[in-house]
Design an enzyme around this catalytic site. Structure first.
Site, PDB file in Angstrom:
ATOM      1  CG  ASN A 182      -0.400  -0.262   2.490  1.00 47.14           C
ATOM      2  OD1 ASN A 182       0.626  -0.925   2.601  1.00 47.14           O
ATOM      3  ND2 ASN A 182      -0.994   0.272   3.528  1.00 47.14           N
ATOM      4  N   GLY A 212       2.841  -6.434   6.752  1.00 49.01           N
ATOM      5  CA  GLY A 212       1.742  -7.057   6.012  1.00 49.01           C
ATOM      6  C   GLY A 212       0.620  -7.474   6.944  1.00 49.01           C
ATOM      7  CB  SER A 213      -2.264  -9.596   6.339  1.00 48.24           C
ATOM      8  OG  SER A 213      -1.597 -10.733   5.833  1.00 48.24           O
ATOM      9  CD  GLU A 264       6.037  -2.066  12.280  1.00 47.28           C
ATOM     10  OE1 GLU A 264       4.947  -1.462  12.275  1.00 47.28           O
ATOM     11  OE2 GLU A 264       6.905  -1.875  13.150  1.00 47.28           O
ATOM     12  CB  CYS A 296      -1.385  -0.300   8.007  1.00 43.23           C
ATOM     13  SG  CYS A 296      -0.090   0.926   8.240  1.00 43.23           S
TER      14      CYS A 296
HETATM   15  P1  NAD Z   1       0.147  -9.461   2.857  1.00 42.12           P
HETATM   16  O1  NAD Z   1       0.350 -10.035   4.212  1.00 42.12           O
HETATM   17  O2  NAD Z   1      -0.771 -10.130   1.936  1.00 42.12           O
HETATM   18  O3  NAD Z   1       1.560  -9.368   2.081  1.00 42.12           O
HETATM   19  C1  NAD Z   1       2.719  -8.793   2.647  1.00 42.12           C
HETATM   20  C2  NAD Z   1       3.959  -9.453   2.055  1.00 42.12           C
HETATM   21  O4  NAD Z   1       3.936 -10.832   2.361  1.00 42.12           O
HETATM   22  C3  NAD Z   1       4.083  -9.334   0.536  1.00 42.12           C
HETATM   23  O5  NAD Z   1       5.426  -9.012   0.215  1.00 42.12           O
HETATM   24  C4  NAD Z   1       3.729 -10.734   0.040  1.00 42.12           C
HETATM   25  O6  NAD Z   1       4.455 -11.103  -1.107  1.00 42.12           O
HETATM   26  C5  NAD Z   1       4.150 -11.622   1.194  1.00 42.12           C
HETATM   27  N1  NAD Z   1       3.293 -12.807   1.302  1.00 42.12           N
HETATM   28  C6  NAD Z   1       1.968 -12.888   1.036  1.00 42.12           C
HETATM   29  N2  NAD Z   1       1.516 -14.152   1.269  1.00 42.12           N
HETATM   30  C7  NAD Z   1       2.591 -14.856   1.698  1.00 42.12           C
HETATM   31  C8  NAD Z   1       2.781 -16.207   2.107  1.00 42.12           C
HETATM   32  N3  NAD Z   1       1.779 -17.085   2.111  1.00 42.12           N
HETATM   33  N4  NAD Z   1       4.015 -16.587   2.491  1.00 42.12           N
HETATM   34  C9  NAD Z   1       5.043 -15.707   2.498  1.00 42.12           C
HETATM   35  N5  NAD Z   1       4.913 -14.425   2.103  1.00 42.12           N
HETATM   36  C10 NAD Z   1       3.732 -14.008   1.715  1.00 42.12           C
HETATM   37  O7  NAD Z   1      -0.251  -7.938   3.111  1.00 42.12           O
HETATM   38  P2  NAD Z   1      -0.611  -6.816   2.059  1.00 42.12           P
HETATM   39  O8  NAD Z   1      -1.866  -7.172   1.339  1.00 42.12           O
HETATM   40  O9  NAD Z   1       0.594  -6.478   1.242  1.00 42.12           O
HETATM   41  O10 NAD Z   1      -0.899  -5.582   3.026  1.00 42.12           O
HETATM   42  C11 NAD Z   1      -2.114  -5.438   3.711  1.00 42.12           C
HETATM   43  C12 NAD Z   1      -1.976  -5.746   5.184  1.00 42.12           C
HETATM   44  O11 NAD Z   1      -0.779  -5.221   5.682  1.00 42.12           O
HETATM   45  C13 NAD Z   1      -3.075  -5.095   5.998  1.00 42.12           C
HETATM   46  O12 NAD Z   1      -3.433  -5.948   7.050  1.00 42.12           O
HETATM   47  C14 NAD Z   1      -2.416  -3.854   6.564  1.00 42.12           C
HETATM   48  O13 NAD Z   1      -3.015  -3.345   7.718  1.00 42.12           O
HETATM   49  C15 NAD Z   1      -1.041  -4.369   6.812  1.00 42.12           C
HETATM   50  N6  NAD Z   1      -0.078  -3.292   6.793  1.00 42.12           N
HETATM   51  C16 NAD Z   1       0.565  -2.991   7.929  1.00 42.12           C
HETATM   52  C17 NAD Z   1       1.458  -1.942   7.960  1.00 42.12           C
HETATM   53  C18 NAD Z   1       2.204  -1.553   9.192  1.00 42.12           C
HETATM   54  O14 NAD Z   1       3.116  -0.746   9.079  1.00 42.12           O
HETATM   55  N7  NAD Z   1       1.876  -2.054  10.356  1.00 42.12           N
HETATM   56  C19 NAD Z   1       1.687  -1.213   6.806  1.00 42.12           C
HETATM   57  C20 NAD Z   1       1.005  -1.564   5.653  1.00 42.12           C
HETATM   58  C21 NAD Z   1       0.123  -2.617   5.650  1.00 42.12           C
END
Ligand code: NAD
Length: 453
Positions: free
Chosen positions: A114, A187-188, A209, A243
């Site tokens: 994002n 990420g999530s 995070e 996020c």
């Molecule tokens: P995501 O968890 O889907 O992906 C994040 C990363 O993980 C990507 O680089 C992706 O390639 C990798 N990934 C995805 N699935 C994986 C798997 N099965 N195994 C290993 N790696 C994998 O998250 P997103 O859709 O990119 O972002 C959205 C989420 O991230 C939301 O929950 C948001 O709140 C959170 N977020 C948090 C912050 C923070 O700073 N705390 C910032 C931005 C987003």
């Protein structure tokens, strides 16, 4: 690609001690800033192709934050890396104690989509400042920005120092098998668990995070005009894909009607129409479908329009929402704002703390008691009183979650520490030696030790 080879070469480079040199760290931080600045136009083009994010948004909310982080370290690195003197207990005298900060080694940084530049590059800056090497895996969803970062970093830095891998889940899964010295994941919570499990196999320390449902609470005493403006800005920034955006709104019943009117006014004034330069589209069709299924026409107070061709979703206020509605069951991560009302402030805090600990929480009030009660009762990563989102800018506050929204933090010194080990050192004098702790023991020695302690 053989990730292990790159990893091994980074380990070797790290062991050569070169990255520990402060001049080396500063030189490479400056170089990174220079490269990013010189190629800003490429970075702007890439992100616009990915999800129509404007140069203004990208500069203000992404690249400028990276530059500020680099500037912070250029200014403070000498101080941060100096051993920190601490008190030495009586029993340890004569001697001195200090904390010696050392880089962890080879870091693995996994970014989210994002804010693809800042969420990948700010952790990278912290890792470099602390003296680590890094393997970096940006999110694959904004593929042009991933490609741009890989191009700039891989052509300008040696792979045994920094290396960006372009890839998705299979690549990350493979990379997660390596015994890094640190994993920094954004990420999530779902994927955070996968990362944490993989890290546990190698006892690798992690910073996670993550996200969650962040509430914004508006009480009757709030300045409603200001609250409406700041909530609309924070919620619909980046198309609601932030996020720390307020996920849902809790408003005290007597001021609900007025606040809703003001929210509508601000939305009209900010003019988030399809194609507006300052409004970002949804990242992909999968997320678009996930979000529009929550637009229940009978609950739309404002907005509700969308366009599948441009992946546009109009900022939407959903009224008469209950905790049981499906939109309240997971993080929205899109431009829908469900509104719930309350009459009992303490009761609403109880509702919030029954749920997962959010990444952020916001309270709008002029009432000091309510503010203190909120801060004391609700556990969340970080947040604002009378504002949204802005707590994460600047280098003096730690940015991170708690519980389901993450562990660890970064930004400024906190980022430096996230990529450092704090080695505890006691430096003893060779004079003033006593024999109390050495065998053979005796009643007499015990008596003296008890007296002394
Ligand atoms: P995501 O968890 O889907 O992906 C994040 C990363 O993980 C990507 O680089 C992706 O390639 C990798 N990934 C995805 N699935 C994986 C798997 N099965 N195994 C290993 N790696 C994998 O998250 P997103 O859709 O990119 O972002 C959205 C989420 O991230 C939301 O929950 C948001 O709140 C959170 N977020 C948090 C912050 C923070 O700073 N705390 C910032 C931005 C987003």
């Amino acid at each position: 690609m053989n990730y292990n080879l790159i990893f091994q070469s980074q380990k070797e480079f790290f062991n050569s001690q070169v990255t520990k040199d402060i001049a080396f760290r500063k030189e490479n931080l400056s170089k990174l800033k220079h490269i990013l600045k010189a190629n800003e136009h490429l970075l702007f083009e890439a992100i616009y192709k990915d999800f129509r994010k404007s140069a203004f948004d990208t500069f203000v909310n992404e690249l400028n934050l990276v530059y500020l982080e680099i500037d912070y370290f250029l200014k403070h690195l000498n101080r941060l890396s100096k051993p920190k003197k601490v008190k030495t207990g009586m029993v340890l005298l004569p001697g001195k104690s200090y904390i010696y900060k050392e880089p962890l080694g080879c870091a693995f940084i996994i970014g989210a989509w994002n804010y693809p530049y800042s969420l990948t590059l700010i952790p990278l800056v912290s890792a470099m400042a602390a003296g680590n090497t890094a393997m970096i895996k940006p999110s694959e969803l904004p593929e042009n920005t991933m490609h741009a970062m890989a191009g700039l970093i891989n052509t300008n830095f040696p792979s045994d120092y920094l290396y960006v891998v372009e890839g998705g889940v299979p690549e990350t899964t493979e990379m997660l098998k390596l015994p890094y010295d640190k994993i920094f994941f954004t990420g999530s919570p779902r994927v955070g668990r996968i990362v944490y499990e993989a890290a546990a196999k190698n006892l690798t320390p992690v910073t996670l995070e993550l996200g969650g449902k962040s509430p914004a609470v508006v009480t009757a005493s709030a300045d409603l005009e200001i609250a409406a403006k700041r909530i609309v800005w924070g919620k619909f920034l980046n198309g609601g894909q932030t996020c720390v955006a307020p996920d849902y709104l809790l408003v005290e019943e007597p001021v609900k009607v007025r606040l809703m009117e003001l929210l509508k006014q601000k939305l009209d004034a900010f003019n988030y129409e399809d194609g507006a330069e300052h409004y970002v589209s949804i990242i992909n069709k999968r997320n678009f479908d996930r979000i529009v299924r929550w637009i229940d026409a009978s609950k739309v107070y404002y907005g509700g329009a969308y366009n599948e061709n441009t992946l546009y979703i109009q900022p939407t206020l959903l009224d008469s929402i209950t905790w049981e509605d499906s939109v309240m069951q997971e993080e929205i991560f899109g431009p829908l704002l469900p509104v719930l009302s309350f009459t009992d402030f303490n009761g609403i805090l109880c509702e919030i703390i029954k749920r997962e600990k959010p990444l952020a929480a916001y309270l709008f009030t002029k009432n000091k008691e309510q503010k203190n009660k909120f801060l004391k009762t609700v556990s969340f990563g970080g947040g604002c009183i009378n504002d949204t989102v802005m707590h994460l800018t600047g280098d003096s506050l730690p940015f991170g979650g708690v519980g389901n929204s993450g562990m660890g933090s970064y930004h400024g010194e906190f980022g430096f520490l996230a990529f450092s080990h704090q080695k505890a050192i006691l430096e003893k004098s060779n004079w003033g030696e006593t024999n109390f702790k050495y065998p053979p023991y005796s009643k007499e020695k015990l008596k003296w030790i008890k007296r002394f302690m």
